[in-house]
Design a protein around this motif. Structure first.
Motif, PDB file in Angstrom:
ATOM      1  N   ALA A  44      46.022 -37.832 -19.248  1.00 51.51           N
ATOM      2  CA  ALA A  44      46.537 -36.921 -18.215  1.00 51.51           C
ATOM      3  C   ALA A  44      46.256 -35.473 -18.601  1.00 51.51           C
ATOM      4  CB  ALA A  44      48.040 -37.139 -18.034  1.00 51.51           C
ATOM      5  N   ALA A  45      46.428 -35.156 -19.900  1.00 51.95           N
ATOM      6  CA  ALA A  45      46.182 -33.776 -20.349  1.00 51.95           C
ATOM      7  C   ALA A  45      44.713 -33.419 -20.163  1.00 51.95           C
ATOM      8  CB  ALA A  45      46.597 -33.625 -21.814  1.00 51.95           C
ATOM      9  N   PHE A  46      43.812 -34.350 -20.543  1.00 55.25           N
ATOM     10  CA  PHE A  46      42.372 -34.096 -20.359  1.00 55.25           C
ATOM     11  C   PHE A  46      42.045 -33.945 -18.874  1.00 55.25           C
ATOM     12  CE2 PHE A  46      41.614 -35.769 -24.721  1.00 55.25           C
ATOM     13  CZ  PHE A  46      40.830 -34.724 -25.172  1.00 55.25           C
ATOM     14  N   ALA A  47      42.628 -34.850 -18.041  1.00 55.92           N
ATOM     15  CA  ALA A  47      42.344 -34.813 -16.602  1.00 55.92           C
ATOM     16  C   ALA A  47      42.813 -33.497 -16.008  1.00 55.92           C
ATOM     17  CB  ALA A  47      43.028 -35.988 -15.901  1.00 55.92           C
ATOM     18  N   TYR A  48      44.006 -33.027 -16.477  1.00 52.32           N
ATOM     19  CA  TYR A  48      44.527 -31.749 -15.979  1.00 52.32           C
ATOM     20  C   TYR A  48      43.587 -30.608 -16.373  1.00 52.32           C
ATOM     21  CZ  TYR A  48      47.335 -27.592 -15.457  1.00 52.32           C
ATOM     22  OH  TYR A  48      47.761 -26.340 -15.116  1.00 52.32           O
ATOM     23  N   THR A  49      43.201 -30.624 -17.678  1.00 47.94           N
ATOM     24  CA  THR A  49      42.336 -29.546 -18.175  1.00 47.94           C
ATOM     25  C   THR A  49      41.002 -29.538 -17.433  1.00 47.94           C
ATOM     26  OG1 THR A  49      43.363 -29.897 -20.308  1.00 47.94           O
ATOM     27  CG2 THR A  49      41.394 -28.513 -20.289  1.00 47.94           C
ATOM     28  N   ALA A  50      40.490 -30.738 -17.141  1.00 49.03           N
ATOM     29  CA  ALA A  50      39.191 -30.820 -16.462  1.00 49.03           C
ATOM     30  C   ALA A  50      39.302 -30.521 -14.972  1.00 49.03           C
ATOM     31  CB  ALA A  50      38.603 -32.220 -16.661  1.00 49.03           C
ATOM     32  N   GLY A  51      40.550 -30.413 -14.464  1.00 44.24           N
ATOM     33  CA  GLY A  51      40.736 -30.081 -13.053  1.00 44.24           C
ATOM     34  C   GLY A  51      40.697 -31.289 -12.135  1.00 44.24           C
TER      35      GLY A  51
ATOM     36  N   GLY B 111      41.212 -28.345  -6.173  1.00 45.23           N
ATOM     37  CA  GLY B 111      41.070 -26.989  -5.640  1.00 45.23           C
ATOM     38  C   GLY B 111      41.189 -25.924  -6.716  1.00 45.23           C
ATOM     39  N   ARG B 112      41.672 -26.311  -7.917  1.00 46.94           N
ATOM     40  CA  ARG B 112      41.946 -25.310  -8.958  1.00 46.94           C
ATOM     41  C   ARG B 112      40.631 -24.807  -9.565  1.00 46.94           C
ATOM     42  NH1 ARG B 112      43.510 -25.611 -14.575  1.00 46.94           N
ATOM     43  NH2 ARG B 112      43.258 -27.868 -14.548  1.00 46.94           N
ATOM     44  N   LEU B 113      40.586 -23.503  -9.838  1.00 48.91           N
ATOM     45  CA  LEU B 113      39.390 -22.930 -10.464  1.00 48.91           C
ATOM     46  C   LEU B 113      39.410 -23.242 -11.961  1.00 48.91           C
ATOM     47  CD1 LEU B 113      36.888 -21.183 -10.307  1.00 48.91           C
ATOM     48  CD2 LEU B 113      38.339 -19.164 -10.569  1.00 48.91           C
ATOM     49  N   THR B 114      38.347 -23.857 -12.455  1.00 51.93           N
ATOM     50  CA  THR B 114      38.262 -24.159 -13.892  1.00 51.93           C
ATOM     51  C   THR B 114      37.069 -23.392 -14.478  1.00 51.93           C
ATOM     52  OG1 THR B 114      36.758 -26.006 -13.556  1.00 51.93           O
ATOM     53  CG2 THR B 114      39.133 -26.516 -13.499  1.00 51.93           C
ATOM     54  N   PRO B 115      37.080 -23.204 -15.808  1.00 58.81           N
ATOM     55  CA  PRO B 115      35.920 -22.533 -16.429  1.00 58.81           C
ATOM     56  C   PRO B 115      34.624 -23.281 -16.204  1.00 58.81           C
ATOM     57  CG  PRO B 115      37.583 -23.167 -18.082  1.00 58.81           C
ATOM     58  CD  PRO B 115      38.182 -23.442 -16.742  1.00 58.81           C
ATOM     59  N   VAL B 116      34.692 -24.613 -16.137  1.00 65.26           N
ATOM     60  CA  VAL B 116      33.464 -25.394 -15.901  1.00 65.26           C
ATOM     61  C   VAL B 116      32.904 -25.080 -14.517  1.00 65.26           C
ATOM     62  CG1 VAL B 116      32.621 -27.752 -15.501  1.00 65.26           C
ATOM     63  CG2 VAL B 116      34.004 -27.236 -17.535  1.00 65.26           C
ATOM     64  N   LYS B 117      33.806 -25.007 -13.511  1.00 69.47           N
ATOM     65  CA  LYS B 117      33.337 -24.710 -12.145  1.00 69.47           C
ATOM     66  C   LYS B 117      32.690 -23.330 -12.087  1.00 69.47           C
ATOM     67  CE  LYS B 117      36.671 -27.066  -9.223  1.00 69.47           C
ATOM     68  NZ  LYS B 117      37.825 -26.839  -8.371  1.00 69.47           N
ATOM     69  N   ILE B 118      33.326 -22.358 -12.734  1.00 69.65           N
ATOM     70  CA  ILE B 118      32.819 -20.981 -12.636  1.00 69.65           C
ATOM     71  C   ILE B 118      31.484 -20.861 -13.381  1.00 69.65           C
ATOM     72  CG2 ILE B 118      33.923 -19.784 -14.599  1.00 69.65           C
ATOM     73  CD1 ILE B 118      34.962 -17.720 -12.615  1.00 69.65           C
TER      74      ILE B 118
ATOM     75  N   GLN C 231      39.143 -15.513  -9.275  1.00 75.14           N
ATOM     76  CA  GLN C 231      38.945 -16.408  -8.123  1.00 75.14           C
ATOM     77  C   GLN C 231      37.951 -15.787  -7.141  1.00 75.14           C
ATOM     78  OE1 GLN C 231      41.837 -15.730  -9.541  1.00 75.14           O
ATOM     79  NE2 GLN C 231      42.631 -17.753 -10.084  1.00 75.14           N
ATOM     80  N   ALA C 232      38.070 -14.480  -6.925  1.00 75.14           N
ATOM     81  CA  ALA C 232      37.150 -13.811  -5.999  1.00 75.14           C
ATOM     82  C   ALA C 232      35.732 -13.772  -6.572  1.00 75.14           C
ATOM     83  CB  ALA C 232      37.645 -12.399  -5.694  1.00 75.14           C
TER      84      ALA C 232
END
Ligand code: HEM
Length: 353
Positions: A27-34, A39-46, A147-148
């Motif tokens: 669950a912790a990994f899944a949360y961190t990975a988004g 919808g949450r912005l993650t460092p991987v997405k950016i 986010q912007a």
């Protein structure tokens, strides 16, 4: 006296405990990975959004991919010790490893096509504390929040919807302000003639515990000489590396560190808003660039100029960018160092002096 558990009950309990730990970890990994909040912005997405249409250049920084390393020193005059107890702001000379760079994910970009130039520094104090900072030549950032910034990357990459960018700019008027700067500010032909700005705000604490919100800039000793953009376009695609190598070979190049102190109420959480010019300034010392080093295998290649690596006496503020940058730079650093085999030893980008 209570019954002692049988060995089979105790085995079941142990397995149940292990299962709980495993589920919690997943669950912790899944949360961190988004995965739990798409919808949450993650460092991987950016970081993925920074990639150009043809994909990221393997082995290179995911942004500011073209650059050149240097070494030198920061000669502090001690004047900023009144605002921060950081060891490298006490009078003295401190070693620096740095990098001049261009704000592009393309390590082969033509120099004249990249509007924003960068300066990254790692200043080391004898007690082992470090100050890392990565600054740009623009006087303010194009957007107000991480986010912007992600929204801007997505809108500019969305070629299937011609209105995507227009809609983004309408909702984020600060982008137009940045566009006006980019369209009108003079170009120079040298990294040595640029002023580099932290844009992000930090908190300085002095030896008495007093705190001030600050931003900083490195102001060039070399006089900026405007050059028409079409003349720059006619130059060699890698003219910036050749120019800085020649200048530093001829003489060390210098910048003054200017610390700007916020007035109460100045916007510290929004790097798209410059502070008024009349703010108190402290000239803290001189960056001396004494040796240009190649980018390929040079001393800055495997450095992560994470803006949250700060010495005692400096802290992050309510500005959301440094934390977002730190997370994104770590993703980029992990990827590029894992791709070492793809990194050309002598890239065609002309990064060798
Ligand atoms: C959320 C906003 C931002 C994101 C996601 C972002 C992302 C990145 C990434 C992924 C890198 C490559 C890091 C590495 O591989 O070591 C990078 C480098 C850089 N960024 Fe940012 N950046 C952001 C904001 C800024 C701001 C506000 C500035 C300047 C004020 C800045 C200046 C630089 C510079 C100078 C470099 C080159 C660092 C080096 O030489 O290694 N960035 N950025």
């Amino acid at each position: 006296m209570a019954d002692r558990p049988t060995s089979s009950t105790s085995t079941v309990r142990s397995l149940a405990l292990i299962a709980v730990v495993v589920v919690a970890l997943v669950a912790a990994f899944a949360y961190t990975a988004g995965w739990l909040s798409p919808g949450r912005l993650t460092p991987v997405k950016i970081v993925n959004a920074l990639a150009p249409p043809g994909g990221a250049a393997l082995g290179f920084r995911r942004n500011h991919a073209k650059g050149i390393c240097f070494t030198g020193s920061f000669e502090s005059n001690g004047a900023a010790a009144s605002v921060s107890s950081a060891p490298m702001l006490a009078a003295g000379a401190y070693p620096v490893t740095g990098r001049f760079n261009l704000a592009t994910p393309d390590p082969k970009a033509v120099d004249a096509t990249v509007r924003v130039r960068g300066l990254s520094l790692r200043i080391v104090a004898p007690v082992g504390s470090e100050w890392r900072t990565a600054m740009i030549s623009a006087p303010f950032f194009p957007v107000a929040t991480p986010q912007a910034f992600y929204g801007l990357l997505k809108a500019s990459a969305n070629k299937s919807d011609p209105d995507a960018m227009k809609q983004f700019v309408a909702a984020h008027p600060e982008v137009a302000h940045f566009g006006a700067w980019a369209g009108s500010a003079p170009w120079t032909a040298s990294y040595a003639q640029e002023r580099y700005n932290s844009l992000n705000s930090f908190i300085f604490t002095n030896a008495s515990g007093e705190q001030h919100a600050v931003r900083w800039s490195f102001v060039p000793a070399a006089q900026p000489e405007p050059v028409p953009h079409d003349q720059l376009q006619a130059r060699d695609p890698d003219f910036l590396a050749a120019d800085i190598a020649k200048r530093v070979h001829d003489a060390p190049q210098r910048w003054t560190l200017v610390v700007t102190i916020a007035n109460p109420g100045d916007p510290t959480a929004d790097p798209s808003q410059a502070w008024p010019e009349d703010r108190r300034k402290v000239e803290a010392g001189t960056l001396v660039v004494s040796t240009i080093e190649p980018e390929a295998d040079g001393p800055c290649r495997d450095l992560n100029f994470d803006p949250t690596v700060l010495p005692p006496g400096m802290h992050v503020s309510d500005d959301p960018f440094p934390a977002a940058r730190s997370a994104a730079y770590a993703v980029s650093f992990d990827r590029r160092t894992a791709e070492d085999k793809d990194y050309p030893r002598h890239p065609a980008g002309g990064s060798t002096p």
